[in-house]
Write a protein that holds these residues in place. Structure first.
Motif, short mmCIF file in Angstrom:
data_model
loop_
_atom_site.label_atom_id
_atom_site.label_comp_id
_atom_site.label_asym_id
_atom_site.label_seq_id
_atom_site.Cartn_x
_atom_site.Cartn_y
_atom_site.Cartn_z
N SER A 39 76.59 -61.44 22.14
CA SER A 39 78.04 -60.48 23.53
C SER A 39 78.81 -60.96 21.84
O SER A 39 80.12 -60.36 22.30
N LEU A 40 78.74 -61.87 21.06
CA LEU A 40 79.94 -62.53 20.45
C LEU A 40 79.87 -61.22 19.04
O LEU A 40 81.03 -60.81 18.28
N VAL A 125 79.77 -50.01 24.98
CA VAL A 125 80.22 -50.87 26.83
C VAL A 125 81.21 -52.10 26.75
O VAL A 125 82.50 -51.65 27.18
N TYR A 126 81.62 -52.82 25.44
CA TYR A 126 82.77 -53.47 25.49
C TYR A 126 84.42 -52.22 25.31
O TYR A 126 85.12 -52.88 25.82
N ALA A 127 83.68 -51.81 23.62
CA ALA A 127 85.03 -50.77 23.88
C ALA A 127 85.06 -49.75 25.13
O ALA A 127 86.41 -49.28 24.88
N ARG A 128 84.17 -49.69 25.89
CA ARG A 128 84.49 -48.83 27.01
C ARG A 128 85.36 -49.06 27.75
O ARG A 128 86.38 -48.44 28.72
N TRP A 129 85.24 -50.66 27.93
CA TRP A 129 86.10 -50.86 29.38
C TRP A 129 86.99 -51.68 28.38
O TRP A 129 88.42 -51.76 28.78
N VAL A 175 85.25 -63.79 33.12
CA VAL A 175 84.15 -64.10 32.36
C VAL A 175 83.25 -65.31 32.67
O VAL A 175 82.35 -65.25 32.79
N LEU A 176 83.40 -66.44 33.09
CA LEU A 176 83.17 -67.28 33.77
C LEU A 176 82.98 -67.57 34.57
O LEU A 176 81.82 -68.46 35.27
N LYS A 177 83.96 -67.09 35.14
CA LYS A 177 84.04 -67.72 36.82
C LYS A 177 83.34 -66.43 37.75
O LYS A 177 82.49 -66.82 39.03
N LEU A 178 83.54 -64.59 37.65
CA LEU A 178 82.78 -64.33 37.97
C LEU A 178 81.80 -63.60 37.57
O LEU A 178 80.60 -62.50 37.87
N ASP A 179 81.74 -63.54 36.25
CA ASP A 179 81.06 -64.09 35.49
C ASP A 179 80.33 -62.29 35.39
O ASP A 179 79.05 -61.53 35.78
N PHE A 180 81.49 -61.76 34.98
CA PHE A 180 81.63 -60.64 34.80
C PHE A 180 81.15 -59.98 33.04
O PHE A 180 81.25 -59.08 32.20
N GLY A 181 80.75 -61.08 32.68
CA GLY A 181 80.56 -61.41 30.61
C GLY A 181 81.66 -60.52 30.20
O GLY A 181 82.89 -60.81 30.75
N ASN A 182 80.72 -59.87 28.99
CA ASN A 182 81.99 -59.19 27.90
C ASN A 182 82.43 -57.82 28.46
O ASN A 182 83.98 -57.79 28.33
N LEU A 187 88.38 -55.82 29.51
CA LEU A 187 88.99 -55.36 30.86
C LEU A 187 90.17 -56.68 31.02
O LEU A 187 91.31 -56.33 31.48
N SER A 188 90.02 -57.85 30.63
CA SER A 188 91.16 -58.89 30.80
C SER A 188 92.39 -58.31 29.56
O SER A 188 93.49 -58.72 30.09
N ILE A 189 92.17 -57.61 28.85
CA ILE A 189 93.00 -57.08 27.70
C ILE A 189 93.98 -55.64 28.13
O ILE A 189 95.62 -56.59 28.01
#
Length: 482
Positions: A39-40, A125-129, A175-182, A187-189
């Protein structure tokens, strides 16, 4: 001393804003780092690709407003400050569409470039989000330059600080609570950028500070978009050509005999340089604002003074940052890794990196002068020649011909940035500031001219007499007479 105070009042908040906005991307990557190495790695690759193809473009095109809005505000053409911002917002919104399309195929692009398939898939996937973040980032650049041109930077710092705190909370939740992962980190950005845009939009709408410069959306904001692009495209090239050159160092480091060590060293070095660049860009933005305001006001000597003071501050902070870098050269590596070999390698690179950062401080101040004067076309040519005809070829020569290794990459790019700083210094020293002030005022009034004003100018005899009387003691009147 008065000019020093003005520039420091501008530079301080602008540096904080620049660092915090850059921190949005880094905070998301840090949260993803807790999900595992895959993921990193994928998030880091996607963030780097997004910076090259999207964020740097938006940052560069938005910087054209430092010329347009700064000079218009200095000339007291307050309505045009808002009009220029509307034009930029429309252009950047349109440009976000092809950028979004590129990001949508990030994974396939990485696979075509022979990158690891699993990492490429996750990076895609990360780039699309991250796609929802490109539009608010562009709008944020417009709002920032709009307020910056009016020397209204404290609200910028406060709003970006609040948005940064919100970003940490959103990242933690998704990321940590709702487990949406990367996906949640990417999306948080967008959520944080939109939140920042919303705060600044409310301030501009209701603050009396902006009552003259923002009177609402108008039809003029949809006109003369090509005039913005004529300056916006070279503004983007100025930023992107330099940004891409440094990213090229990371790619070349992977071709060295010990690619894991060399790539790790280069990635950490680029991260440090990027953080320092945000400080230098804040100083450059302060100089740009001061120069554009004074040129728009028709005060060439004040503009010259702003450049001289800016250069003094740039050299001072460059020396300070370089000394700090060298003094703690054995400690910086611990911020990123515990590998002893890598830490020692970074310590040996740090003196060269410090010299590079010092030169970058000088060229950062001079690049601010370029934006304040509207010389972005010239700046793009200088960056093209400095980094792609001298910098990168020198890096290849020192690294692969003279076999210096990773140090050769930094020595080569230092040659390019040194040439860039030298050329910008020569051009600035030979500048006719009286002529620049006359050109700036002419440009401001031409950009704000409409048919009704032309009609008034033709048929209102009193206004014509006043206009020529105002020119009677100026160099402009002498040129008209000739």
């Amino acid at each position: 001393m008065e000019e020093v105070k003005k520039q420091m009042k501008l530079a301080g908040p602008l540096i904080v804003v620049s660092l915090l906005q850059y921190g949005f991307l880094m905070i998301s990557v840090m949260f993803v780092g807790h999900l595992g190495e895959l993921s990193l790695a994928s998030a880091s690759m996607a963030t780097s690709f997004a910076g090259m193809t999207g964020f740097s473009v938006m940052l560069g095109m938005g910087s054209a407003l430092e010329t347009f809005c700064g000079q218009a505000y200095g000339a007291k053409q307050y309505n045009m400050v808002g009009v220029h911002m509307q034009r930029a917002m429309l252009v950047l919104a349109l440009i976000s569409l092809p950028i979004s399309l590129i990001w949508a195929f990030t994974g396939q692009i990485f696979i075509i470039c022979k990158q690891d398939r699993e990492i490429s898939k996750h990076a895609g996937v990360y780039a699309r989000w991250m796609i929802p973040s490109i539009l608010p980032y562009g709008l944020l650049q417009c709002l920032r330059r709009f307020l910056q041109a009016q020397n209204c930077v404290l609200p910028l710092m406060i709003s970006t600080g609040i948005a940064s705190l919100v970003h940490v909370l959103v990242c933690w939740t998704l990321v940590l609570k709702l487990d949406f992962g990367n996906k949640g980190a990417a999306l948080s950005i967008a959520i944080s950028y939109w939140f920042n845009v919303f705060i600044l939009a409310l301030y501009i709408k209701f603050s009396p500070t902006c009552s003259q410069t923002w009177t609402g959306f108008s039809i003029d904001g949809r006109k003369k978009l090509l005039s913005f692009l004529k300056l916006g495209i070279p503004s983007a090239l100025m930023i992107c050509l330099e940004y891409w050159a440094y990213e090229g160092l990371v790619l070349m480091s992977g071709l060295l005999p010990n690619p894991l060590l060399e790539t790790s060293m280069m990635s950490i070095s680029i991260t440090i340089t990027a953080m320092v660049f945000r400080i230098l860009y804040g100083f450059g933005s302060a100089i740009s604002t001061r120069v554009s305001n004074e040129l728009g006001a028709g005060k060439p000597q004040s503009a010259r003074l702003a450049v001289n003071v800016g250069m003094f501050l740039a050299v001072t902070q460059g020396l300070l940052l370089s000394l700090i870098g060298v003094a703690f050269r054995g400690k910086w590596g611990y911020l990123f890794t515990n590998e002893k070999q890598l830490i020692r390698y970074l310590a040996s690179i740090m003196p060269i990196l410090a010299a590079s950062n010092f030169i970058d401080g000088i060229q950062g101040a001079l690049s601010g002068t370029v934006r304040g004067c509207g010389w972005q076309n010239l700046g793009a040519y200088i960056n093209l020649g400095s980094f792609y005809l001298v910098g990168l070829p020198s890096a290849i020569l020192f690294t692969f011909v003279f076999k210096i290794g990773g140090k050769g990459l930094w020595i080569g790019i230092l040659c390019g940035s040194s040439l860039q700083a030298f050329l910008l210094t020569v051009i600035t020293m030979r500048t006719n500031w009286e002529l620049q002030a006359a050109k700036a005022r002419e440009s401001v009034y031409m950009s704000g001219q409409n048919f009704q004003e032309e009609e008034n100018l033709l048929f209102n005899k009193d206004e014509k007499i006043k206009g020529f009387s105002a020119l009677s003691n100026s160099t402009e009147m002498e040129e008209i007479t000739n």
